[in-house]
Design a protein around this motif. Structure first.
Motif, short mmCIF file in Angstrom:
data_model
loop_
_atom_site.label_atom_id
_atom_site.label_comp_id
_atom_site.label_asym_id
_atom_site.label_seq_id
_atom_site.Cartn_x
_atom_site.Cartn_y
_atom_site.Cartn_z
N SER A 88 -7.25 -7.58 -0.07
CA SER A 88 -5.97 -7.04 -0.53
C SER A 88 -5.41 -5.99 0.46
O SER A 88 -4.30 -5.49 0.26
CB SER A 88 -6.15 -6.35 -1.90
N LYS A 110 -3.67 -3.98 3.48
CA LYS A 110 -2.63 -4.24 4.48
C LYS A 110 -3.08 -3.79 5.88
O LYS A 110 -2.51 -4.21 6.88
CB LYS A 110 -1.30 -3.61 4.09
N LEU A 111 -4.08 -2.92 5.93
CA LEU A 111 -4.67 -2.51 7.21
C LEU A 111 -6.18 -2.54 7.03
O LEU A 111 -6.73 -1.75 6.26
CB LEU A 111 -4.19 -1.09 7.58
N ASP A 112 -6.83 -3.45 7.72
CA ASP A 112 -8.27 -3.62 7.54
C ASP A 112 -9.03 -2.51 8.27
O ASP A 112 -8.54 -1.96 9.26
CB ASP A 112 -8.66 -5.00 8.08
N ASN A 148 -2.36 2.62 -1.26
CA ASN A 148 -1.30 2.08 -0.41
C ASN A 148 -1.83 0.99 0.51
O ASN A 148 -1.46 0.91 1.69
CB ASN A 148 -0.66 3.24 0.39
N GLY A 149 -2.74 0.17 0.00
CA GLY A 149 -3.25 -0.96 0.77
C GLY A 149 -4.19 -0.58 1.90
O GLY A 149 -4.49 -1.39 2.77
N ARG A 169 3.10 7.88 0.14
CA ARG A 169 2.91 6.72 1.02
C ARG A 169 2.66 7.23 2.43
O ARG A 169 3.38 8.12 2.90
CB ARG A 169 4.21 5.90 1.07
N MET A 177 -0.01 4.49 10.44
CA MET A 177 0.91 3.76 9.57
C MET A 177 2.25 4.50 9.55
O MET A 177 2.62 5.13 8.56
CB MET A 177 0.30 3.66 8.16
N GLU A 222 8.33 2.46 8.44
CA GLU A 222 8.71 1.08 8.81
C GLU A 222 9.66 1.05 10.00
O GLU A 222 9.61 0.12 10.80
CB GLU A 222 9.35 0.37 7.61
N GLN A 265 7.63 0.88 13.09
CA GLN A 265 6.60 -0.16 13.23
C GLN A 265 7.09 -1.28 14.14
O GLN A 265 8.17 -1.84 13.93
CB GLN A 265 6.20 -0.71 11.87
N ASP A 317 -6.24 -1.75 13.99
CA ASP A 317 -4.78 -1.60 14.19
C ASP A 317 -4.34 -2.09 15.57
O ASP A 317 -3.23 -1.76 16.02
CB ASP A 317 -4.36 -0.14 13.96
#
Ligand code: NG6
Ligand code: CA
Length: 514
Positions: A208, A210-212, A223-224, A240, A278, A281, A284, A337
């Motif tokens: 699940s 968004k950043l492993d 926030n993932g 966030r 992170m 946006e 990014q 990342d």
């Protein structure tokens, strides 16, 4: 002192005169310290980067002094920040290594800091951004109650903080003594162990994310992104990651507007470019270097915003701005990342070896820029200066004296900070890693001694990944001939090595530099 620029004789005299007469005339500058997180010597275009362009910081440098021998005290965050605020080497005090999520306040109330010294000199003092110096008494932070002691107990009038670092829990803001927007019916719990077997974490719910993560950083997910440490509750208070930089600018602008008519000290403590990287946006994907580069551009944007505010408030000519970093660069610091994959020809540590966690130059030799419009003659300086020197230097500029027994290792380099043509930087400087393991760097003039009581050097190769490399107890390098510290010349210069060993031992054991 050698300077890479030339001033006319008249200007020299004028400059010297004005540097020494500031404090006496009551013309104390405001001070804004902008500290980046994990930003390397080679990460800015004004320091030679070509894979990334940092126009705002470049402008700051072109309007002030860009130091080529600027340092932070340590190659990790907490000891550099401890030394920067107290003016005392962190290795003198146990428990100043990287602080865990529930760390109590590391700088005890009653300790003099840059903030308390300037406050005594009549300054309004504030800190906005990453703290990572612990909060609360012996039991650690009371997240649902009064978070003290903290910055307000060591000289800051106000604070707006990320309590630790954003790869550690919790993701909440602390305003003065309280978690902001905390709903008492949803208390915040923070701990080292999972609160229940069902609590989702970075291992059970890896799909699940968004950043492993790549190492560590697999506890509570917010926030993932999974983090170091666990927490529950405080849902309404959580932020966030993407919004941090905008919040720091909003709060800093409020501080600057409120204190525009009195002397002030603002410590702008960016979270960029620490992991998890992170940025908002809108940043990014805008650099060639992946999220690490995007975060550098977000930091550059922040610097531009702060300069705009100073300009708008007519404060640029009344304000000394100092830009620095808390330690050198790291590529993979725990998240996938693509910092390594997208690095290309970019060298985050510039010409230097090592980075974060290391006492090679790349660990502590970092961007260091001073600007005071109308006061500083722009240029480049090779004076050795360090963030530990803020206490004595700012005290001098503020016309206030250092209290007895305070800031034991801080040197008054105010003249060098302002580019005084005859100004001398430091003769020598002790560098440390995270502390507590007998690893030191010692710079004296062109020489650099490494000492490894445990005979291990951490993170010698920052460009790829962390490495613990076996090393002899002592090594010696000639930084003039060999800035990359590749050729250990200890056998060629035994007398230099002995002299530096004795000086380093005495600096460590005597308990103070001054
Ligand atoms: C390390 C973390 C690293 C970073 C560092 C502190 C792991 C495996 N590594 O322990 O990711 O958080 O601490 O960085 O957990 S600093 O810049 O705040 O010192
Ligand atoms: Ca750091």
């Amino acid at each position: 002192m050698k300077l890479a620029f030339f001033l006319s004789a008249a200007c020299l005299l004028q400059c010297l005169y004005s540097v020494t007469s500031d404090a006496a005339s009551g013309d104390q500058p405001n001070v804004v310290v902008i500290m980046a997180d994990d930003l390397g010597y080679g990460d800015l275009s004004c320091y030679g980067a070509t894979s990334i362009s940092t126009p705002n910081i470049d402008r700051l440098a072109s309007e002030g002094i860009r130091f080529e021998n600027g340092y932070c005290s340590a190659s990790t965050c907490t000891p550099t920040r401890y030394s920067m605020l107290t003016g005392t080497y962190a290795f003198r005090r146990p428990g100043t290594g990287i602080a865990p999520p529930n760390a109590p306040a590391i700088i005890k109330p009653g300790t003099e800091t840059v903030a308390s010294i300037l406050k005594n000199g009549g300054y309004a003092t504030g800190v906005v951004g990453k703290w990572h110096l612990g909060l609360g008494g012996g039991d650690g932070p009371d997240w649902n109650g009064d978070l003290k002691p903290g910055p307000l107990e060591i000289g800051f009038d106000s604070c707006f903080l990320l309590p630790t670092t954003n790869d550690r829990v919790p993701q909440v803001y602390v305003q003065d003594h309280r978690v902001l927007n905390l709903d008492p019916s949803d208390p915040l719990w923070v701990g080292r162990k999972s609160p229940s077997p069902e609590h989702p974490n970075g291992i059970t719910n890896r799909n699940s994310l968004k950043l492993d993560w790549s190492h560590g950083h697999n506890n509570t997910i917010h926030n993932g992104i999974s983090r170091i440490g666990f927490y529950t509750g405080g849902k309404a208070a959580r932020f966030r990651d993407e919004d941090l930089a905008d919040k720091w600018i909003e709060k800093s602008n409020e501080f600057l507007e409120e204190h525009r008519s009195e002397p002030f000290f603002l410590f702008f403590s960016s979270h960029d470019i620490h992991v998890p990287r992170m940025p908002h946006e809108r940043f990014q994907g805008i650099s060639q270097l992946g999220l690490r580069g995007d975060a550098i551009l977000e930091f550059d944007w922040c610097v531009g915003e702060l300069m705009k505010t100073l300009e708008r408030l007519n404060l640029s000519e009344k304000t000394l701005v100092v830009l620095c970093s808390d330690n050198g660069p790291v590529l993979d610091d725990g998240y996938k990342d693509e910092a390594i994959e997208k690095i290309g020809s970019h060298r985050a540590g510039g010409p230097f070896t090592g980075g974060k966690y290391s006492v090679y130059e790349g660990g502590t030799r970092t961007p260091f820029i001073t600007r005071w419009k109308g006061k500083i003659q722009p240029g480049v300086s090779d004076a050795i200066v360090c963030t530990i020197d803020f206490a004595a230097s700012f005290a001098a500029l503020a016309g206030t004296s250092l209290p007895e027994g305070a800031s034991l290792d801080s040197m008054d380099l105010s003249d060098a900070f302002l580019g005084g043509p005859y100004a001398k930087g430091r003769d020598s400087l002790v560098q440390q890693d995270n502390g507590g393991n007998g690893t030191f760097g010692y710079r004296s003039g062109k020489w650099k001694l490494h000492r490894y009581d445990r005979k291990k050097a951490r993170n010698v190769v920052v460009e790829t990944s962390l490495a613990n490399t076996p090393v002899p107890k002592y090594m010696l390098f000639d930084l003039e001939a060999d800035p990359a510290e590749k050729n250990n010349v200890i056998d060629e210069y035994p007398q230099v090595a002995e002299k530096l060993k004795t000086e380093l031992t005495s600096l460590i054991e005597n308990g103070r530099s001054r």
